[in-house]
Design an enzyme around this catalytic site. Sequence first.
Site, mmCIF file in Angstrom:
data_model
loop_
_atom_site.group_PDB
_atom_site.id
_atom_site.type_symbol
_atom_site.label_atom_id
_atom_site.label_comp_id
_atom_site.label_asym_id
_atom_site.label_seq_id
_atom_site.Cartn_x
_atom_site.Cartn_y
_atom_site.Cartn_z
ATOM 1 N N ASP A 245 44.880 14.316 38.426
ATOM 2 C CA ASP A 245 46.192 13.914 38.937
ATOM 3 C C ASP A 245 46.058 13.159 40.259
ATOM 4 O O ASP A 245 45.327 13.578 41.161
ATOM 5 C CB ASP A 245 47.058 15.160 39.142
ATOM 6 N N GLU A 282 44.620 9.376 37.227
ATOM 7 C CA GLU A 282 45.906 8.764 37.534
ATOM 8 C C GLU A 282 45.723 8.064 38.881
ATOM 9 O O GLU A 282 45.420 8.704 39.878
ATOM 10 C CB GLU A 282 47.027 9.796 37.638
#
Length: 595
Positions: A245, A282
Amino acid sequence: MTTVRVWAPEAIQVELECDGSYLPMDRGADGWWSLDTERLVHGSDYAFRVDGNGPFPDPRSAWQPQGVHGPSRWLDHSRFAWNDAGWQAPPLAAAVIQEIHVGTFTPEGRFDGVIDRLDHLVELGITHLELMPVAEFPGARGWGYDGVDLYAPHHAYGGPDGLKRLVDACHRRGIAVLLDVVYNHLGPDGNYLAQFGPYFTDHYQTPWGDAVNLDGPDSNSVRRFFIDNALMWLRDYHIDGLRIDAVHAIVDTSAIHFLEQLATEVQRLEGELGRHLVVIAENDRNDPRVAWPVEAGGYGLDAQWNEDFHHALHALLTGESDGYYADFGRLADLARVLTRGLAYDGRYSRYRRRIHGRPASDLPGRRFIGCLQNHDQIGNRPNGERISHLLSPGLLKIGAALVMTSPFVPMLFQGEEWAAQTPFLYFTDHTDADLGRAVTEGRQREFAAFSRDTDGIPDPQSRETFERSRLNWGERERERHAGILRWYRSLIALRRSHPAFGDDRLDAVEASFDEAGRWLMMRRPGLLVACNLQPAPQRLECPAAADLHTLLQSDAGIVVGPDRLDLPGESVVILEQERSAMPALPTFHVEGVTQ
């Protein structure tokens, strides 16, 4: 005897609390405390006291059956009987990913409930199942990005054995499992790491909490904490890959960046296990170096989410221009992404008011994950609207077709394949009343600029907000939803079976379009995709169209003529080359640039 260890470099005394007793631990090198004891066996509850404070859960607790504030429970990984010997995940280049949230994917909201729906994913053609974060987070419901016990699968989902049963069942059905993990911050509720050592730093900031100490004093053991966590998921839970993330919020000034170290150690584990493993990022910076090989100065990760592809497609189909969508909305943006990997690859961004990104056309399409929607792009809207709430069926089919025929690895979000009408909202379950109130008020402030009626914004702390986000599997039986499901199944079957999709070179993709006419043609070796995005029908010039064979069409009224394509409003057709050459695409000049 069981050896238990914990890192507490600044502590003077550390005790193990187990079976009603406090057992002093011995300090060793580099701030690690250890103890050999017969009292700690599989299923035993335990905790630590640090300089008389506590008890606190184990920072590396593998099992938190009573939640983030309860004691840890000792776990023996060897007790689980796996049935996936010889398993190999399909390569990422051939993947079709579905992202799911375990708590809302089924009425049960547990790992075992997902198992019951695997046949649907197999029939759909999914190769990789991506789980939103499952590490222990506060309460019984949440997105998981505020996890605090990173080694423990969430108790409400079914704990360690539940996750293992899910992975084992996926592998038996030929589905690989990816896991979303968060290494840029931890949540505040139940976060006891600071009681043990300098896991965090005030030298940097993240939007979500204290930054992780990856390059300051005592950071070696902090880096090890996160690297070992990644290796644990891959080794002990047989996970096939990780999605990291918001890597742009991971600040590390070390000569060897944390991501490079992570990728290197995962590759080493891959060799030890003899299984294909992947790491996906990401990355909000549009920096392709994340996926460059280490030898070329990159971090060596396998792929990254392509936010430009999503934004370009979303803004084009919906006409929305709020926030970062202000940088998109033209066919030229989408064409640029399809042929160069990114729309903002060193261009000026009006939204950011600066140059953004770096050229990425040297990367193959397999280095990017492309989607029409994901948890962020739905759940970060005030009312959690899916793309199916915003588009007509025709435009929805065009969006799905462009995702599935793009050079990128396609990803769906749960329920997308049948145009689910349930929203996906942001929800939490903080037991701390002040924190819960702060989350509710923060959500209202966040969307005050978009709506005067902030009272109408669903309260993240309300159980109803969570319940509304559960998928309604019965929708699949209704014709409107069944028709979309058939379209997705056909697209995925084509993607997985046609040899043209094996060529993901970006320089082999061509795109032609007309902004005013609202049509787009994309050509890949052996394939031609033609889209009419306007409501009215139109005829597109297509020399030698008679030499093309229709593979899929969204509207029965599509006609392929000798030198033209007649497309009804909001329709798309996918054509296959039958002879040696594909027809030349029309060339248009847009803002002085040949597209």
